[in-house]
Design a protein around this motif. Structure first.
Motif, PDB file in Angstrom:
ATOM      1  N   LYS A 104       0.860  -1.197   0.000  1.00  0.00           N
ATOM      2  CA  LYS A 104       0.000   0.000   0.000  1.00  0.00           C
ATOM      3  C   LYS A 104       0.886   1.233   0.000  1.00  0.00           C
ATOM      4  N   ARG A 105       0.822   2.011  -1.057  1.00  0.00           N
ATOM      5  CA  ARG A 105       1.700   3.174  -1.232  1.00  0.00           C
ATOM      6  C   ARG A 105       0.968   4.500  -1.165  1.00  0.00           C
ATOM      7  N   HIS A 106      -0.363   4.473  -1.200  1.00  0.00           N
ATOM      8  CA  HIS A 106      -1.168   5.688  -1.318  1.00  0.00           C
ATOM      9  C   HIS A 106      -2.089   5.849  -0.114  1.00  0.00           C
ATOM     10  N   PRO A 107      -2.620   7.054   0.096  1.00  0.00           N
ATOM     11  CA  PRO A 107      -3.457   7.312   1.281  1.00  0.00           C
ATOM     12  C   PRO A 107      -4.848   6.699   1.187  1.00  0.00           C
ATOM     13  N   SER A 108      -5.455   6.589   2.355  1.00  0.00           N
ATOM     14  CA  SER A 108      -6.858   6.196   2.470  1.00  0.00           C
ATOM     15  C   SER A 108      -7.601   7.340   3.138  1.00  0.00           C
ATOM     16  N   LEU A 109      -8.649   7.816   2.480  1.00  0.00           N
ATOM     17  CA  LEU A 109      -9.485   8.876   3.034  1.00  0.00           C
ATOM     18  C   LEU A 109     -10.728   8.245   3.636  1.00  0.00           C
ATOM     19  N   GLY A 110     -11.113   8.693   4.827  1.00  0.00           N
ATOM     20  CA  GLY A 110     -12.354   8.243   5.443  1.00  0.00           C
ATOM     21  C   GLY A 110     -13.549   8.851   4.720  1.00  0.00           C
ATOM     22  N   ASP A 111     -14.699   8.778   5.337  1.00  0.00           N
ATOM     23  CA  ASP A 111     -15.919   9.352   4.772  1.00  0.00           C
ATOM     24  C   ASP A 111     -15.984  10.855   5.068  1.00  0.00           C
ATOM     25  N   ASN A 112     -16.662  11.591   4.196  1.00  0.00           N
ATOM     26  CA  ASN A 112     -16.914  13.033   4.378  1.00  0.00           C
ATOM     27  C   ASN A 112     -15.637  13.858   4.506  1.00  0.00           C
ATOM     28  N   VAL A 113     -14.626  13.501   3.742  1.00  0.00           N
ATOM     29  CA  VAL A 113     -13.359  14.242   3.756  1.00  0.00           C
ATOM     30  C   VAL A 113     -13.390  15.295   2.656  1.00  0.00           C
ATOM     31  N   ILE A 163      -0.994   6.570   4.372  1.00  0.00           N
ATOM     32  CA  ILE A 163      -1.511   7.153   5.605  1.00  0.00           C
ATOM     33  C   ILE A 163      -3.025   7.054   5.651  1.00  0.00           C
ATOM     34  N   GLU A 164      -3.570   7.217   6.847  1.00  0.00           N
ATOM     35  CA  GLU A 164      -5.016   7.158   7.067  1.00  0.00           C
ATOM     36  C   GLU A 164      -5.517   8.557   7.409  1.00  0.00           C
ATOM     37  N   ILE A 165      -6.506   9.026   6.664  1.00  0.00           N
ATOM     38  CA  ILE A 165      -7.148  10.312   6.926  1.00  0.00           C
ATOM     39  C   ILE A 165      -8.534   9.999   7.487  1.00  0.00           C
ATOM     40  N   GLY A 166      -8.811  10.461   8.700  1.00  0.00           N
ATOM     41  CA  GLY A 166     -10.051  10.118   9.395  1.00  0.00           C
ATOM     42  C   GLY A 166     -11.303  10.689   8.755  1.00  0.00           C
ATOM     43  N   ASN A 167     -12.439  10.264   9.255  1.00  0.00           N
ATOM     44  CA  ASN A 167     -13.741  10.750   8.791  1.00  0.00           C
ATOM     45  C   ASN A 167     -13.905  12.228   9.123  1.00  0.00           C
ATOM     46  N   GLY A 168     -14.507  12.968   8.207  1.00  0.00           N
ATOM     47  CA  GLY A 168     -14.829  14.373   8.451  1.00  0.00           C
ATOM     48  C   GLY A 168     -13.625  15.301   8.479  1.00  0.00           C
ATOM     49  N   VAL A 169     -12.484  14.861   8.012  1.00  0.00           N
ATOM     50  CA  VAL A 169     -11.275  15.695   7.996  1.00  0.00           C
ATOM     51  C   VAL A 169     -11.384  16.730   6.888  1.00  0.00           C
ATOM     52  N   ARG A 170     -10.849  17.936   7.152  1.00  0.00           N
ATOM     53  CA  ARG A 170     -10.760  19.011   6.167  1.00  0.00           C
ATOM     54  C   ARG A 170      -9.274  19.299   5.949  1.00  0.00           C
ATOM     55  N   ILE A 171      -8.830  19.235   4.694  1.00  0.00           N
ATOM     56  CA  ILE A 171      -7.436  19.508   4.347  1.00  0.00           C
ATOM     57  C   ILE A 171      -7.407  20.788   3.535  1.00  0.00           C
ATOM     58  N   GLY A 172      -6.649  21.757   4.013  1.00  0.00           N
ATOM     59  CA  GLY A 172      -6.597  23.064   3.373  1.00  0.00           C
ATOM     60  C   GLY A 172      -5.902  23.046   2.024  1.00  0.00           C
ATOM     61  N   ALA A 173      -6.236  24.028   1.202  1.00  0.00           N
ATOM     62  CA  ALA A 173      -5.645  24.163  -0.129  1.00  0.00           C
ATOM     63  C   ALA A 173      -4.129  24.235  -0.028  1.00  0.00           C
ATOM     64  N   ASN A 174      -3.463  23.552  -0.941  1.00  0.00           N
ATOM     65  CA  ASN A 174      -2.000  23.526  -1.075  1.00  0.00           C
ATOM     66  C   ASN A 174      -1.266  22.921   0.108  1.00  0.00           C
ATOM     67  N   SER A 175      -1.978  22.281   1.014  1.00  0.00           N
ATOM     68  CA  SER A 175      -1.308  21.590   2.114  1.00  0.00           C
ATOM     69  C   SER A 175      -0.609  20.340   1.587  1.00  0.00           C
ATOM     70  N   VAL A 176       0.427  19.915   2.298  1.00  0.00           N
ATOM     71  CA  VAL A 176       1.121  18.670   1.982  1.00  0.00           C
ATOM     72  C   VAL A 176       1.022  17.789   3.222  1.00  0.00           C
ATOM     73  N   VAL A 177       0.242  16.722   3.113  1.00  0.00           N
ATOM     74  CA  VAL A 177      -0.040  15.861   4.262  1.00  0.00           C
ATOM     75  C   VAL A 177       0.719  14.548   4.093  1.00  0.00           C
ATOM     76  N   THR A 178       1.560  14.231   5.070  1.00  0.00           N
ATOM     77  CA  THR A 178       2.356  13.003   5.025  1.00  0.00           C
ATOM     78  C   THR A 178       2.183  12.157   6.279  1.00  0.00           C
ATOM     79  N   LYS A 179       1.301  12.599   7.195  1.00  0.00           N
ATOM     80  CA  LYS A 179       1.055  11.850   8.427  1.00  0.00           C
ATOM     81  C   LYS A 179      -0.440  11.635   8.604  1.00  0.00           C
ATOM     82  N   SER A 180      -0.784  10.485   9.160  1.00  0.00           N
ATOM     83  CA  SER A 180      -2.190  10.155   9.417  1.00  0.00           C
ATOM     84  C   SER A 180      -2.817  11.172  10.365  1.00  0.00           C
TER      85      SER A 180
END
Length: 166
Positions: free
Chosen positions: A112-121, A133-150
């Motif tokens: 597994k090399r790519h992220p998993s997004l929960g529901d309502n992301v 990495i795992e992105i939880g349910n209801g998470v909001r990721i801002g524009a141009n952010s670089v996310v490398t941690k769950s």
């Protein structure tokens, strides 16, 4: 398909009709092509699956690897420049904007090399979500952010590197 069109109407105030979404928006087309290419991919018809994926990318400007798993009512707003990798998972009712990458950071096969997004992301324009990495349910990721941690449910992630807001 009808629930997908209704999801676009709900998430995009510019939508005037469901027919407009069906015919003119690139996101639903990309999802339709992806569902077909993913079906072929599961049958191990890899070349044909990638061919369908490439046709979709040419038409829509959205690249979704046939191996990626996408949930119900997945909205891709505008869409050009979206890249979703082979082992990515996108939950139900997610919304991503143009220029988003759900990418890998390893060349290792059968991993597994790519992220998993929960529901309502929600993933803002230009954001990069990288690695297994795992992105939880209801998470909001801002524009141009670089996310490398769950991150856990309900967090808002911004910046480079992406960090939860206080």
């Amino acid at each position: 398909m009808f629930s997908l069109l209704k999801a676009y109407k709900k998430n995009d105030p510019s939508v005037k009709s469901l027919l407009e979404v069906l015919i003119l928006f690139p996101g639903p087309k990309a999802i339709f092509f992806h569902r077909f290419s993913h079906f072929l991919y599961k049958l191990k018809l890899f070349f044909l699956a990638r061919l369908i994926s490439e046709v979709s990318r040419f038409i829509t400007g959205i690249e979704i690897h046939p191996g990626a798993k996408v949930g119900k009512r997945f909205v891709i707003d505008h869409g050009v420049g979206v890249v979703i990798g082979e082992t990515a998972v996108v939950g139900d009712d997610c919304l991503i904007y143009h220029g988003v990458t759900l990418g890998g950071v390893s060349k290792t096969k059968d991993f597994k090399r790519h992220p998993s997004l929960g529901d309502n992301v929600l993933v803002g324009a230009g954001a990069k979500v990288l690695g297994p990495i795992e992105i939880g349910n209801g998470v909001r990721i801002g524009a141009n952010s670089v996310v490398t941690k769950s991150c856990g449910d309900g967090e808002t992630i911004v910046g480079i590197p992406g960090k939860p807001t206080s």
